[in-house]
Write an enzyme that holds these catalytic residues in place. Structure first.
Site, PDB file in Angstrom:
ATOM      1  CB  SER A 194       4.946  -1.586  11.701  1.00  0.00           C
ATOM      2  OG  SER A 194       5.014  -0.169  11.960  1.00  0.00           O
TER       3      SER A 194
ATOM      4  N   GLY B  29       2.651   2.126  11.025  1.00  0.00           N
ATOM      5  CA  GLY B  29       3.617   3.450  10.366  1.00  0.00           C
ATOM      6  C   GLY B  29       3.661   3.540  11.916  1.00  0.00           C
TER       7      GLY B  29
ATOM      8  CG  HIS C 156      -5.733   1.317   4.848  1.00  0.00           C
ATOM      9  ND1 HIS C 156      -5.541   2.009   5.855  1.00  0.00           N
ATOM     10  CD2 HIS C 156      -4.763   0.613   4.893  1.00  0.00           C
ATOM     11  CE1 HIS C 156      -4.321   2.543   6.038  1.00  0.00           C
ATOM     12  NE2 HIS C 156      -3.691   0.971   5.968  1.00  0.00           N
TER      13      HIS C 156
ATOM     14  CD  GLU D  66      -2.809   5.295   6.513  1.00  0.00           C
ATOM     15  OE1 GLU D  66      -3.181   5.634   5.265  1.00  0.00           O
ATOM     16  OE2 GLU D  66      -2.480   4.777   7.692  1.00  0.00           O
TER      17      GLU D  66
ATOM     18  CE  LYS E 258      -0.076   3.489   4.700  1.00  0.00           C
ATOM     19  NZ  LYS E 258      -0.128   3.664   6.205  1.00  0.00           N
TER      20      LYS E 258
ATOM     21  CD  GLU F   7      -3.233  -3.119   7.340  1.00  0.00           C
ATOM     22  OE1 GLU F   7      -2.589  -3.093   6.507  1.00  0.00           O
ATOM     23  OE2 GLU F   7      -4.280  -2.063   7.206  1.00  0.00           O
TER      24      GLU F   7
ATOM     25  CG  ASN G  64      -1.513   1.360   1.089  1.00  0.00           C
ATOM     26  OD1 ASN G  64      -1.565   2.486   0.660  1.00  0.00           O
ATOM     27  ND2 ASN G  64      -2.069   1.424   2.925  1.00  0.00           N
TER      28      ASN G  64
END
Ligand code: PEP
Length: 249
Positions: A212, A173, A95, A97, A11, A167, A9
């Site tokens: 991560s 991140g 996701h 985010e 991003k 996730e 991904n």
């Protein structure tokens, strides 16, 4: 036997030439990646360039999001049909985010999941708990709620042609990876929950871990029984690092 998958991904990263160079680096190295299925999800504007570069290689192309609508007055949106036109095979939905920063609800995610399949795209459905939810002991109930929204709207059979990515939001991140035991525990929970509805689908479903993942921790994570590969953010922006993660799968 579930074939492992490693998905990148990207991003909202990389300029046009950097994105093309990364795609080319992956194409050049992908033949050495034993068994894993390899997917990249560049930003929308780089998908056309990436399509030309990965065409004919084992690198598959996906997007990071899609609209829950088909066409019309939806400024800024991209439809599943458009992604299909550019040879995308997969699309990430839900996701964290998108959920946290753009207000995507469980219901909207379920609609996007359906739209992806309607357009012949395989949804990579992301689920995962916030740090405070884990600390309150609610990891399983949060993940169950996110899965149930999709299953109630689309039926358990819809998971036959889908991928789930667990996730934990606190691991994305942040450099803080879930331990292999923590990840395996939630992956097993997901598979067991789905097995209560359809054991065949649960057994065949690939559940990726994201948060991560790096080449240094990938092998330990991917060796667990219910972890079928990874969804990789930061470490997918470096071809050598991403390919090393793919080799670990
Ligand atoms: C992600 O974006 O889905 C992700 C897991 O990011 P990172 O690998 O950077 O934690």
């Amino acid at each position: 036997m579930r074939r492992p998958m490693v998905a990148g991904n990207w991003k909202m990263n990389l300029g046009r030439s950097e994105a093309s160079a990364l795609a080319q680096g992956l194409v050049d190295g992908v033949d050495d990646v034993n068994n894993a299925e390899v997917l990249i999800c560049p930003p929308y504007v780089h998908i056309a360039d990436a399509e030309a570069i990965v065409s004919g290689s084992a690198v598959q192309l996906g997007a990071q999001n899609l609209s829950d609508q088909d066409a019309g007055a939806f400024t800024g949106e991209i439809s599943g049909a458009m992604l299909k036109d550019y040879s995308c095979t997969h699309v990430i939905v839900g996701h964290s985010e998108r959920r946290a920063l753009y207000g995507e609800t469980d219901e909207l995610v379920a609609k996007k999941f359906a739209k992806a399949q309607e357009h012949g795209l395989i949804p990579v459905l992301c689920v995962g708990e916030l740090l405070e939810e884990r600390e309150a002991g609610n990891t399983e109930s949060v993940v169950a709620r996110q899965l149930d929204a999709v299953i109630q709207a689309n039926g358990i059979a819809a998971l036959e042609n889908a991928i789930v990515a667990y996730e934990p939001v606190w691991a994305i991140g942040t450099g803080k990876t879930a331990s292999p035991e923590q990840a395996q525990e939630v992956h097993a929970f997901i598979r067991n929950k789905l097995a209560d509805m359809d054991s065949g689908i649960a057994e065949g479903l690939r559940i990726l871990y994201g948060g991560s993942v790096k080449s240094s921790n990938a092998e330990e994570l991917f060796s667990r029984a219910d972890i079928d590969g990874g969804l990789i953010g930061g470490a997918s922006l470096d071809a050598a690092e991403f390919l090393a993660i793919c080799r670990a799968a």
